[in-house]
Design an enzyme around this catalytic site. Structure first.
Site, PDB file in Angstrom:
ATOM      1  N   THR A  86       2.733  -6.427  29.895  1.00 46.79           N
ATOM      2  CA  THR A  86       3.713  -5.333  29.952  1.00 46.79           C
ATOM      3  C   THR A  86       3.488  -4.578  31.274  1.00 46.79           C
ATOM      4  OG1 THR A  86       2.195  -3.897  28.709  1.00 46.79           O
ATOM      5  CG2 THR A  86       3.895  -5.021  27.451  1.00 46.79           C
ATOM      6  N   THR A 122      -0.040  -3.501  25.146  1.00 49.52           N
ATOM      7  CA  THR A 122       0.265  -2.074  25.192  1.00 49.52           C
ATOM      8  C   THR A 122       1.774  -1.913  25.350  1.00 49.52           C
ATOM      9  OG1 THR A 122      -1.874  -1.678  26.154  1.00 49.52           O
ATOM     10  CG2 THR A 122      -0.234   0.062  26.456  1.00 49.52           C
ATOM     11  N   GLU A 155     -12.556  -4.344  30.157  1.00 49.10           N
ATOM     12  CA  GLU A 155     -12.955  -5.548  30.882  1.00 49.10           C
ATOM     13  C   GLU A 155     -14.457  -5.472  31.133  1.00 49.10           C
ATOM     14  OE1 GLU A 155     -10.678  -6.571  34.353  1.00 49.10           O
ATOM     15  OE2 GLU A 155      -8.810  -6.043  33.367  1.00 49.10           O
ATOM     16  N   PHE A 252     -17.190   8.641  30.387  1.00 45.46           N
ATOM     17  CA  PHE A 252     -16.037   8.723  31.303  1.00 45.46           C
ATOM     18  C   PHE A 252     -16.037  10.011  32.121  1.00 45.46           C
ATOM     19  CE2 PHE A 252     -13.200   5.048  31.001  1.00 45.46           C
ATOM     20  CZ  PHE A 252     -14.037   4.266  30.212  1.00 45.46           C
ATOM     21  N   GLY A 256     -16.206   9.045  41.045  1.00 45.12           N
ATOM     22  CA  GLY A 256     -16.244   7.841  41.884  1.00 45.12           C
ATOM     23  C   GLY A 256     -14.942   7.670  42.637  1.00 45.12           C
ATOM     24  N   CYS A 263      -4.927  -1.273  33.621  1.00 43.95           N
ATOM     25  CA  CYS A 263      -4.461  -0.440  32.506  1.00 43.95           C
ATOM     26  C   CYS A 263      -4.174   1.017  32.866  1.00 43.95           C
ATOM     27  CB  CYS A 263      -5.468  -0.506  31.374  1.00 43.95           C
ATOM     28  SG  CYS A 263      -5.759  -2.201  30.850  1.00 43.95           S
ATOM     29  N   LYS A 266      -1.179   1.682  35.252  1.00 43.63           N
ATOM     30  CA  LYS A 266       0.078   1.231  34.619  1.00 43.63           C
ATOM     31  C   LYS A 266       0.432   2.118  33.414  1.00 43.63           C
ATOM     32  CE  LYS A 266      -0.516  -2.511  31.808  1.00 43.63           C
ATOM     33  NZ  LYS A 266      -0.163  -2.235  30.411  1.00 43.63           N
ATOM     34  N   ARG A 331      -7.055  -5.760  40.527  1.00 43.55           N
ATOM     35  CA  ARG A 331      -5.822  -4.976  40.357  1.00 43.55           C
ATOM     36  C   ARG A 331      -6.072  -3.478  40.523  1.00 43.55           C
ATOM     37  NH1 ARG A 331      -3.501  -7.670  35.014  1.00 43.55           N
ATOM     38  NH2 ARG A 331      -5.723  -8.070  34.731  1.00 43.55           N
TER      39      ARG A 331
END
Ligand code: UGA
Length: 432
Positions: A86, A122, A155, A252, A256, A263, A266, A331
């Site tokens: 998607t 998603t 990932e 999180f 950085g 993900c 997008k 990506r």
């Protein structure tokens, strides 16, 4: 249970393999014939630690099959997961759901007994409603139920995340489907995973809201890091200091480079568009997108400052070029912006990545791939630690780098600035 995964990308292949490992009969189907032929030979199209062994094990014991025959695969299955891409629409606004709807149009021809059709990709809110409309044009409602079951795999950590999820979200009002899926996920819930049943639209939104919230957390700490750099405060102290508040949580909060990957960039754009579609201005998310888009230029400026504006002919080494460690995924990696920008200013780039040379840089002049860390950093004026691979965490820079005046810019804060100072190494990090 008999399961069909449509799409052998990241989501489909990892989830399908893990479902087969839990004892289900899984067929992973894809229209890409080469991919299917490779998978049958044990050749895995993505880099994911532990996946290859798991695919080979379950393929050999015949619980995991690969096929390009959609009709056969769907007809044989009780549960059909849609796991196709998607991506962001060409105009940059919202998610392109054409692959999802194409699958719905095809599979409606192969449903002659009850099946649960699940979106694992998603998908934006109300996509399930659309799929239901498409399928019901050819199939009586009693023969199918459309459910949303978003995935939260990272990932590089996907297999661990599959077996130890924080929660399993099942979006359906249909009791029969809910009971079957409770059963499917029982090996995980019996080990403590929380199973949450919501409406389908809520499940679709939970996925986007999760990614957008995580992206917001990262952007927040990145902006705090910008402030820390001006006031000589260490961002690591701030992350620990606020993260210990259980209402905030410590994960999180690592400052950085701009967040990347397939993900967050997008999905933040897609949810902002969904807000617009339903006349709701998601201004926080919109400003997160903007802040993140500006971040690579900001870090580039910092590189120029570190080199006192003298970039021409400087030998700059990138350690890691992917969007994060433990993946080969390029990506939306910030290196895709930084390396070409530095080349334009006359720098000479050397890079090493544990996942090998990258197609993206092959055609660029003055970009060279070294196949080990020592060779990559040897003659550097500046070493940029761009990803946080363990391989980069205990390098003896003094011994390895021949240029005595080398500088390190650690964009992942993996070294201690005090230790670097004691070793008399010129060291810069994020947010200090
Ligand atoms: C993300 C989510 O974490 C998963 O839960 C979700 O399933 C997945 O997207 C998806 O939607 O498929 P992923 O893209 O694999 O997973 O990567 P993350 O580990 O979340 O990292 C995303 C970006 O944020 C990377 O650029 C990473 O370097 C950055 N990040 C992450 C930080 O800069 N700081 C942090 O503290 C954490």
């Amino acid at each position: 249970m008999k399961i069909c995964m449509i799409g052998t990308g990241y989501v489909g292949l990892v989830s399908g393999t893990c479902f087969s490992d839990l004892g289900n009969d899984v067929i992973c189907v894809d229209s890409d014939l080469k991919k299917i032929a490779d998978l049958k030979k044990g050749i895995i199209p993505i880099y994911e630690p532990g996946l290859e062994e798991l695919v080979i094990k379950n393929y050999n014991n015949k619980r995991l099959k690969f096929s390009s025959n959609l009709k056969d695969s769907v007809s044989k299955s009780d549960i059909v997961f849609i796991c196709v891409g998607t991506p962001t629409k060409k105009n940059g606004k919202g998610a392109d759901l054409s692959q999802i709807f194409n699958v719905a149009k095809k599979i409606r021809n192969f449903i002659s007994r009850f099946k649960i059709i699940i979106t694992k990709s998603t998908v934006t809110v109300t996509t399930g409603d659309e799929i239901e409309k498409i399928i019901s044009k050819k199939v009586p409602k009693k023969f199918f139920s459309v459910v949303s079951n978003p995935e939260f795999l990272r990932e590089g950590e996907a297999i661990r995340d599959f077996y130890k999820p924080d929660r399993i979200i099942i979006g359906t009002n249909d009791k029969k489907s809910n009971n079957l899926l409770k059963n499917l996920y029982s090996p995980l819930t019996s080990r403590g995973a929380k199973y949450i049943n919501t409406s389908r639209r809520a499940a679709e939104l939970i996925k986007y809201a999760s990614n957008a919230f995580l992206a917001t957390k990262i952007t927040f700490i990145n902006e705090m890091a910008n402030l820390c750099e001006k006031i000589y405060v260490n961002i690591e102290d701030i992350s620990i200091g606020i993260g210990l508040d259980k209402r905030i949580g410590g994960r999180f909060l690592r400052a950085g480079p701009a967040y990347g990957g397939s993900c967050f960039p997008k999905d933040t754009k897609a949810i902002a568009s969904t807000g617009d579609k339903f006349q709701t201005n998601l201004s926080v998310i919109k400003s997160v997108i903007k802040s993140n888009e500006n971040r690579s230029s900001l870090l580039l400026k910092r590189v120029f400052n570190i080199l006192k504006g003298k970039v021409k002919n400087k030998k700059i080494c990138f350690l890691g070029v992917t969007f994060k460690a433990n993946t080969d995924d390029m990506r939306d990696s910030s290196s895709l912006f930084m390396i070409p920008s530095l080349i334009k200013k006359g720098a000479k780039i050397n890079y090493f990545d544990p996942t090998g040379e990258k197609q993206d840089f092959k055609k660029l002049k003055n970009v060279n791939f070294s196949n080990n860390i020592s060779a990559a950093i040897k003659d550097s004026d500046l070493i940029i630690i761009h990803t946080e691979w363990n391989d980069f965490k205990s390098i003896n820079f003094k011994k390895e780098v021949k240029n005595k005046n080398f500088i390190i810019f650690d964009m992942r804060n993996i070294y201690s600035s005090i230790k670097m100072k004691n070793k008399k190494i010129k060291y810069f990090s994020i947010g200090s």
